[in-house]
Design an enzyme around this catalytic site. Sequence first.
Site, short mmCIF file in Angstrom:
data_model
loop_
_atom_site.label_atom_id
_atom_site.label_comp_id
_atom_site.label_asym_id
_atom_site.label_seq_id
_atom_site.Cartn_x
_atom_site.Cartn_y
_atom_site.Cartn_z
N ASP A 73 37.85 -74.27 -64.72
CA ASP A 73 39.02 -73.42 -64.68
C ASP A 73 38.82 -72.72 -62.94
OD1 ASP A 73 39.92 -73.23 -67.34
OD2 ASP A 73 38.64 -71.59 -67.63
N ARG A 107 33.38 -68.42 -65.56
CA ARG A 107 34.24 -68.79 -64.48
C ARG A 107 33.50 -68.30 -63.19
NH1 ARG A 107 40.18 -67.91 -65.08
NH2 ARG A 107 40.17 -69.17 -62.82
N ARG A 156 41.05 -59.33 -69.92
CA ARG A 156 40.68 -59.94 -69.07
C ARG A 156 39.88 -58.95 -68.14
NH1 ARG A 156 40.10 -65.49 -68.35
NH2 ARG A 156 40.70 -65.66 -70.90
N HIS A 185 46.88 -62.07 -69.67
CA HIS A 185 46.39 -61.91 -67.81
C HIS A 185 48.48 -61.70 -67.71
CE1 HIS A 185 43.13 -64.61 -66.58
NE2 HIS A 185 42.92 -63.78 -66.40
N CYS A 281 49.57 -69.33 -62.11
CA CYS A 281 48.16 -69.05 -62.04
C CYS A 281 47.41 -70.55 -61.51
CB CYS A 281 47.63 -69.85 -63.60
SG CYS A 281 48.38 -68.82 -65.04
N1 ARG Z 1 41.69 -71.03 -69.01
C1 ARG Z 1 41.35 -70.02 -67.70
C2 ARG Z 1 41.51 -68.82 -67.90
O1 ARG Z 1 41.00 -68.35 -69.58
C3 ARG Z 1 43.48 -69.87 -67.84
C4 ARG Z 1 43.48 -68.44 -66.57
C5 ARG Z 1 45.04 -68.58 -66.33
N2 ARG Z 1 45.03 -67.71 -65.14
C6 ARG Z 1 46.14 -67.04 -65.25
N3 ARG Z 1 46.46 -66.57 -63.76
N4 ARG Z 1 46.73 -67.22 -65.79
O2 ARG Z 1 40.61 -68.29 -67.35
#
Ligand code: ARG
Length: 308
Positions: A73, A107, A156, A185, A281
């Site tokens: 990611d 991550r 998040r 996000h 992203c």
């Molecule tokens: N697979 C990543 C996650 O879930 C996607 C991140 C998308 N990034 C963003 N800035 N919205 O963290």
Amino acid sequence: MPNAQPSVLSWGHRYVMVRPDHFRIDYAINPYMDLAVQPDAHRAMAQWVDLVRTIERLGGEVEVVPQREDAPDMVYAMNLGLGVLRPDGTGLVSGHVVMSHMRFAERRMESQTAGPWFERSGRTTSYVGRDGVGAHLEAGDVFAWGDALVAGYGPRTEELALKHLATDLGVRVRGVRITHPAMYHLDLAFCPLDDRHAMVAPGAFDAPSARALLDLVPEPLVLTDQEALTTFCANSIVIDRTVVMPAGGPSRVIEELGAWGFEVVEVDLSEFHKGGGSIRCLTNPVDVTLGRDVPLVAGGEVLVPPLG
Ligand code: ARG
């Protein structure tokens, strides 16, 4: 003053991106990810190169971070950290990055590579938490807007991180509470366009936060959940008066942007949609300037809407 000529965003000309050498779906941490639907590596690289070329053609600059083999990611570079420039008052400008502290352990190793990379690039770094200890912050939740950094929290980023951010940078942070699991996000639901206009998908937030965010935007382009979720149109970037939008954006939205004097350039990032992200992203703007794009506030300040 509805007829005032809006000024373009002064940031958004320099981006950090991660070359997708190891982009896969190895786990599912958002509703888009499905281990049975893997990206095509060649197509993903071609789409990414097309995005880099588009940014450069529009006058933007791109710095490239190599991808860790064990961090699929990491291509979503927006989440590496919040980059800012700090003028020192004598004409010198230094770069700083408040590193993300990812919500999911899957991550977190990205920071171990990105932190030293930012340091080697001449920037300083700071942390709101590390290795699972302390507040979570994901930079895709934070934008310079108006008199503050607007920060989404919930899925998040944690509310406590807003306090760290405000104190660390000496700015006002306006929190908005994200409640929609697929707009996890802020950059999936909010896109600053110029100093008066922004795309906003109010369905991402609880009612008081949706209202608070709409109140901050003099002329919002309000997106339906459907528009935001199926086309990733809020995950566009803006370079002067060009909106670089994921291909297949809603024609209503493109027309509205045109009426406001924006040119829309579409880039196909469909392989990256499989991981739950698109143009914003993949690109991390590192030229947001404190004292210019975000006013300095002694000691910092956090404002959050009441619970909905
Ligand atoms: N697979 C990543 C996650 O879930 C996607 C991140 C998308 N990034 C963003 N800035 N919205 O963290």
